[in-house]
Design an enzyme around this catalytic site. Structure first.
Site, PDB file in Angstrom:
ATOM      1  N   HIS A  37       1.442   5.088  -1.810  1.00 42.21           N
ATOM      2  CA  HIS A  37       0.309   6.796  -2.108  1.00 42.21           C
ATOM      3  C   HIS A  37       2.109   7.569  -2.736  1.00 42.21           C
ATOM      4  CE1 HIS A  37      -2.882   6.504  -0.430  1.00 42.21           C
ATOM      5  NE2 HIS A  37      -2.476   6.216   0.122  1.00 42.21           N
ATOM      6  N   LYS A  65      -9.425  -0.253  -5.556  1.00 40.37           N
ATOM      7  CA  LYS A  65      -9.503   0.304  -4.738  1.00 40.37           C
ATOM      8  C   LYS A  65     -10.932   0.993  -3.947  1.00 40.37           C
ATOM      9  CE  LYS A  65      -7.744   2.324  -0.286  1.00 40.37           C
ATOM     10  NZ  LYS A  65      -6.583   1.874   0.990  1.00 40.37           N
ATOM     11  N   ASP A  99       1.299   2.652   3.823  1.00 43.96           N
ATOM     12  CA  ASP A  99       0.437   3.374   3.606  1.00 43.96           C
ATOM     13  C   ASP A  99       1.632   5.102   3.616  1.00 43.96           C
ATOM     14  OD1 ASP A  99      -2.048   5.023   2.822  1.00 43.96           O
ATOM     15  OD2 ASP A  99      -2.188   4.765   5.232  1.00 43.96           O
ATOM     16  N   HIS A 128       0.329  -0.851  -0.655  1.00 43.19           N
ATOM     17  CA  HIS A 128      -0.406   0.149  -0.235  1.00 43.19           C
ATOM     18  C   HIS A 128       1.291   1.413  -0.133  1.00 43.19           C
ATOM     19  CE1 HIS A 128      -3.430   2.209   1.433  1.00 43.19           C
ATOM     20  NE2 HIS A 128      -2.861   3.145   1.466  1.00 43.19           N
ATOM     21  N   HIS A 171      -4.647  -1.190   6.383  1.00 39.83           N
ATOM     22  CA  HIS A 171      -4.264  -0.525   7.328  1.00 39.83           C
ATOM     23  C   HIS A 171      -5.279  -0.761   8.352  1.00 39.83           C
ATOM     24  CE1 HIS A 171      -6.870   2.156   5.420  1.00 39.83           C
ATOM     25  NE2 HIS A 171      -6.301   2.934   5.077  1.00 39.83           N
ATOM     26  N   HIS A 180     -10.163   0.968   2.313  1.00 38.80           N
ATOM     27  CA  HIS A 180     -10.033   2.103   3.788  1.00 38.80           C
ATOM     28  C   HIS A 180     -11.494   1.510   4.239  1.00 38.80           C
ATOM     29  CE1 HIS A 180      -8.837   6.272   5.269  1.00 38.80           C
ATOM     30  NE2 HIS A 180      -9.380   5.855   5.658  1.00 38.80           N
TER      31      HIS A 180
HETATM   32  C1  NCD Z   1      -3.641   8.893   2.690  1.00 39.32           C
HETATM   33  C2  NCD Z   1      -3.796   9.897   1.936  1.00 39.32           C
HETATM   34  O1  NCD Z   1      -2.952  10.890   2.417  1.00 39.32           O
HETATM   35  O2  NCD Z   1      -3.289  10.062   0.476  1.00 39.32           O
HETATM   36  N1  NCD Z   1      -3.536   9.330   3.945  1.00 39.32           N
HETATM   37  C3  NCD Z   1      -3.645   8.517   5.344  1.00 39.32           C
HETATM   38  O3  NCD Z   1      -4.156   9.581   6.365  1.00 39.32           O
HETATM   39  N2  NCD Z   1      -3.404   7.322   5.194  1.00 39.32           N
HETATM   40  C4  NCD Z   1      -5.455   7.872   2.191  1.00 39.32           C
HETATM   41  C5  NCD Z   1      -5.433   6.954   3.158  1.00 39.32           C
HETATM   42  O4  NCD Z   1      -4.854   5.911   2.343  1.00 39.32           O
HETATM   43  O5  NCD Z   1      -6.583   7.081   3.259  1.00 39.32           O
HETATM   44 ZN    ZN Z   2      -3.398   4.885   1.905  1.00 37.97          ZN
END
Ligand code: NCD
Ligand code: ZN
Length: 346
Positions: free
Chosen positions: A15, A99, A247, A13, A174, A136
């Protein structure tokens, strides 16, 4: 000096964002990991095969030539997602997983799902052909206490989806609670969960140490210490249903230190050191490889990585880099409130 060798890990996971931020953060992940599941919550989100393929190409350009790394792409499920389009996106290999963000649950989730019943036909197709659903798992009802939103999601939404479509492969992402840990443990083999380094390292007190701490703010929000203990026990147990999904979620410092600060912790840089330290503290280093390298691959029916990495424990605590610099803007690198002695040998 102590050292251990493990199969090269995967991060289930991440970003990566896009543009200059992407170029800065991708190497922090590809340095240590062989594969990652890449989240689709860009603005606008990744909704179809074409966008996923183009995004993957942009990510691949940002991978340093010395690293071998495979991004596994996802699309963002909406109430308009077309079943046939998704099926062909999966069949041509453009999309690895889908997702589900409940609308408004987290950063960039405005186009998420409001009414689960609207997506059931798509989920049934996914169950039939084996497309994994990544969730999520938080309800978005503002009347539900923020610390309860994961448990309420499980009770009201996840349990419904699983009863209706037991053959659907699901990752509850998460996870943060005792409730999630127990629910996943007791479920059939199609449900697994990822756990982040920050939810393993911190409890909710870390949000308020001498004042408000925006850099520890993420969603799902950190929980009480007893929940963290359940996460630690699940991660270090060797149970194949639990694996690492960092995450890692970069935001600029000025967006986090703000009147309405963004949720997300950028942890890619030291995540393996943190996990190794936590496993060491628990006397569970023998389970480290399961959590970071094999459980996730098995859940997703992927081959284990051939390469290995070595982790080394030094006698000196690791020095920390404080932030990444992106065109003059800072992204704060997550570090826990305890010293780290483990590094990845590179
Ligand atoms: C994530 C993001 O910033 O894209 N933020 C987070 O607090 N985890 C989004 C997510 O995975 O919930
Ligand atoms: Zn995330």
């Amino acid at each position: 000096m102590e050292e251990i060798e493990v199969i090269k890990p995967d991060d289930w996971h991440v970003h990566f964002r896009d543009n200059e931020v992407m170029k800065a953060v991708v190497p922090e992940t590809t340095r240590h990991f062989a594969r990652s599941i890449v989240m689709p919550n860009l603005i606008p989100p990744i909704l179809n095969a074409k966008q996923a393929i183009e995004y993957k190409k942009r990510i691949e350009k940002a991978i340093p030539p010395t690293d071998s790394f495979e991004p596994l792409m996802t699309i963002y499920l909406t109430e308009q997602t077309n079943k046939e389009d998704l099926k062909s996106a999966y069949n041509i290999g453009a999309v690895f997983a889908v997702k589900l963000y409940p609308a408004g649950a987290t950063t960039n989730s405005d186009s998420g799902v409001k009414d689960i019943t609207k997506i059931m036909p798509v989920l049934e197709m996914m169950g039939d052909i084996g497309i994994p659903l990544l969730i999520h798992g938080e309800v978005t009802d503002q009347n539900i206490d923020i610390f309860d939103r994961e448990k309420v999601f499980i009770d009201q939404k996840l349990d419904f989806i699983r009863r209706e479509i037991p053959n659907l492969k699901i990752t509850l992402e998460h996870i943060t609670t005792k409730d999630a840990t127990l629910y996943v443990k007791e479920s059939n083999k199609n449900l697994a969960a990822s756990i982040t380094p920050h939810h393993l390292a911190l409890n909710r007190n870390a949000l308020f140490v001498g004042g408000v701490r925006p850099h520890n703010y993420c969603l799902p929000i950190l929980k009480r210490e007893n929940h963290r203990q359940y996460l630690i026990n699940a991660a270090t147990s060797g149970n194949p249903k639990f694996f690492l999904g960092t995450d890692t979620a970069p935001h600029f410092v000025h967006d986090k230190e703000s009147e309405c600060g963004c949720a997300g912790v950028f942890n890619a840089t030291y995540c393996l050191s943190i996990i190794a330290q936590l496993f060491d503290n628990k006397g569970a280093l023998l389970q480290l490889e399961n959590f970071i390298s094999t459980n996730g691959a098995r859940h997703y029916n992927l081959n284990l990585n051939k390469e290995k990495i070595k982790l080394i424990k030094s006698t000196q605590a690791l020095p920390f880099r404080d932030h990444l610099d992106v065109e003059g803007h800072k992204i704060k690198i997550f570090k826990p409130d305890f010293p780290l002695f483990w590094t990845v040998d590179k």
